[in-house]
Design a protein around this motif. Sequence first.
Motif, PDB file in Angstrom:
ATOM      1  N   THR A 289       0.846  -1.201   0.000  1.00 48.37           N
ATOM      2  CA  THR A 289       0.000   0.000   0.000  1.00 48.37           C
ATOM      3  C   THR A 289       0.875   1.242   0.000  1.00 48.37           C
ATOM      4  N   PHE A 290       0.505   2.228  -0.802  1.00 51.62           N
ATOM      5  CA  PHE A 290       1.145   3.546  -0.797  1.00 51.62           C
ATOM      6  C   PHE A 290       0.059   4.609  -0.705  1.00 51.62           C
ATOM      7  N   SER A 291       0.355   5.685   0.024  1.00 44.79           N
ATOM      8  CA  SER A 291      -0.627   6.760   0.224  1.00 44.79           C
ATOM      9  C   SER A 291      -0.019   8.112  -0.150  1.00 44.79           C
ATOM     10  N   GLU A 292      -0.831   9.140  -0.006  1.00 43.63           N
ATOM     11  CA  GLU A 292      -0.404  10.524  -0.278  1.00 43.63           C
ATOM     12  C   GLU A 292       0.091  10.700  -1.713  1.00 43.63           C
ATOM     13  N   LEU A 293      -0.618  10.102  -2.662  1.00 45.70           N
ATOM     14  CA  LEU A 293      -0.241  10.233  -4.066  1.00 45.70           C
ATOM     15  C   LEU A 293      -1.039  11.347  -4.733  1.00 45.70           C
ATOM     16  N   GLU A 294      -0.433  11.966  -5.725  1.00 45.63           N
ATOM     17  CA  GLU A 294      -1.094  13.044  -6.465  1.00 45.63           C
ATOM     18  C   GLU A 294      -1.967  12.438  -7.570  1.00 45.63           C
ATOM     19  N   PRO A 295      -3.268  12.640  -7.521  1.00 46.47           N
ATOM     20  CA  PRO A 295      -4.121  12.118  -8.590  1.00 46.47           C
ATOM     21  C   PRO A 295      -3.687  12.661  -9.948  1.00 46.47           C
ATOM     22  N   GLY A 296      -3.593  11.768 -10.921  1.00 44.37           N
ATOM     23  CA  GLY A 296      -3.185  12.167 -12.260  1.00 44.37           C
ATOM     24  C   GLY A 296      -1.692  12.113 -12.501  1.00 44.37           C
ATOM     25  N   ALA A 297      -0.906  11.996 -11.427  1.00 46.51           N
ATOM     26  CA  ALA A 297       0.546  11.941 -11.580  1.00 46.51           C
ATOM     27  C   ALA A 297       0.979  10.519 -11.965  1.00 46.51           C
ATOM     28  N   THR A 298       2.091  10.424 -12.692  1.00 50.44           N
ATOM     29  CA  THR A 298       2.625   9.132 -13.120  1.00 50.44           C
ATOM     30  C   THR A 298       3.743   8.698 -12.178  1.00 50.44           C
ATOM     31  N   TYR A 299       3.654   7.446 -11.725  1.00 49.12           N
ATOM     32  CA  TYR A 299       4.649   6.886 -10.808  1.00 49.12           C
ATOM     33  C   TYR A 299       5.253   5.630 -11.426  1.00 49.12           C
ATOM     34  N   LYS A 300       6.515   5.363 -11.079  1.00 50.27           N
ATOM     35  CA  LYS A 300       7.180   4.144 -11.547  1.00 50.27           C
ATOM     36  C   LYS A 300       7.078   3.085 -10.464  1.00 50.27           C
ATOM     37  N   LEU A 301       6.390   1.987 -10.766  1.00 54.53           N
ATOM     38  CA  LEU A 301       6.255   0.862  -9.845  1.00 54.53           C
ATOM     39  C   LEU A 301       7.306  -0.186 -10.203  1.00 54.53           C
ATOM     40  N   LYS A 302       8.093  -0.599  -9.200  1.00 52.20           N
ATOM     41  CA  LYS A 302       9.131  -1.601  -9.410  1.00 52.20           C
ATOM     42  C   LYS A 302       9.036  -2.635  -8.296  1.00 52.20           C
ATOM     43  N   VAL A 303       9.088  -3.922  -8.662  1.00 51.06           N
ATOM     44  CA  VAL A 303       8.998  -4.998  -7.684  1.00 51.06           C
ATOM     45  C   VAL A 303      10.156  -5.964  -7.899  1.00 51.06           C
ATOM     46  N   THR A 304      10.869  -6.300  -6.816  1.00 47.76           N
ATOM     47  CA  THR A 304      11.992  -7.233  -6.907  1.00 47.76           C
ATOM     48  C   THR A 304      11.875  -8.294  -5.816  1.00 47.76           C
ATOM     49  N   LYS A 305      12.387  -9.469  -6.113  1.00 47.89           N
ATOM     50  CA  LYS A 305      12.486 -10.555  -5.140  1.00 47.89           C
ATOM     51  C   LYS A 305      13.532 -11.538  -5.645  1.00 47.89           C
ATOM     52  N   GLU A 306      14.299 -12.100  -4.707  1.00 44.29           N
ATOM     53  CA  GLU A 306      15.332 -13.052  -5.073  1.00 44.29           C
ATOM     54  C   GLU A 306      14.734 -14.203  -5.885  1.00 44.29           C
ATOM     55  N   TYR A 307      15.443 -14.608  -6.939  1.00 45.27           N
ATOM     56  CA  TYR A 307      15.080 -15.687  -7.855  1.00 45.27           C
ATOM     57  C   TYR A 307      14.059 -15.266  -8.920  1.00 45.27           C
ATOM     58  N   PHE A 308      13.583 -14.018  -8.903  1.00 48.02           N
ATOM     59  CA  PHE A 308      12.537 -13.601  -9.830  1.00 48.02           C
ATOM     60  C   PHE A 308      13.035 -12.488 -10.745  1.00 48.02           C
ATOM     61  N   GLU A 309      12.443 -12.445 -11.950  1.00 47.64           N
ATOM     62  CA  GLU A 309      12.711 -11.336 -12.862  1.00 47.64           C
ATOM     63  C   GLU A 309      12.098 -10.065 -12.275  1.00 47.64           C
TER      64      GLU A 309
END
Length: 326
Positions: A65-85
């Motif tokens: 969960t993430f909060s305090e975001l600006e509606p309409g703004a573009t954000y970069k979502l990145k997810v990492t975990k060992e053994y995964f692309e």
Amino acid sequence: MNKRIIAFFIALAVVLFGFAACGEPKEKAFMSGVVYEESTKTPLSGATVYLNDARFDTGADAQFTFSELEPGATYKLKVTKEYFEPFEEDIVAVYPTTTKEVNLKLKKIAEGFVPPIKEVGVAKLKSYDFDIAFGVDSKEVTISMTGSFVAPNNYSFEMKSKERSNTPEINNGKPEEPKEKVMKAVQIGNRQWIDDGSGFRPNENWHPGFGDLFSLVNLNVGQVTKSLQNPQAFVDNGMVQVGSQQCRQFKGISIIEEQIKGGDGKNKIQKLFVEFNVAIIGQGELAGVPVQMELTVYKSVMQIKTWSKITLSNFNISSEIKPPVK
């Protein structure tokens, strides 16, 4: 009324309305989601989720969960975990909330993989001490056991479990803190004694559950054997010392299958996502004996996730388990 005065009041109203509008706080947006393994839809704990510079580490429920975001703004979502692309995607925040399902792909290991250990088992052990922990994950252990085993079916152990005596509905809607329950047990052949706090007494009603608990050792052995034969991700950490034993330590992920009986009575095949961290004796007369097995297993059909850690020690030491009372 004088036209100039009317124009003045109109202009003043426009200015005041503008100030009022500028002074109003702008609504913020939220973003939430879940991280899964792609093929089995296993909820992945321990994944690191970034939204620009903000960071969130997933727990047992795999949610972020993430909060305090600006509606309409573009954000970069990145997810990492060992053994995964790694996963990356640009996402526009939408008011009031944006939801995202992230599916991670396992990295592929090299072709021609050869299992480092052919056979894992405990059949060579005539006696051993054990330490077993079981639960949802390492932070939420529901059962722990310590004790000894002497072949063929003699056990002595202490089991600690966490239980809630009241449901939230009975307890005024508030979840009750689990209370620890301690039970000691001894089994010699077909005789059993239990102590739930008032001293040992013969258990007149045979309790097959004692054996069921110890079957967890053999269950984990079977899952480790299958996982090492065809892992999707694998790391050989070489030789490590676990207790008094020199072992080879392996970590990785495997997707194996098991047969279960469905509600209609027919057999079904379900996939098991297995994340393993094991230490196994690699040489000598006890080669193949697992000294430590830590497994996180997700059953795709039943949608159940479990965690267990088993440590075995003091192998084949001459010992005897005696009745606790005459």
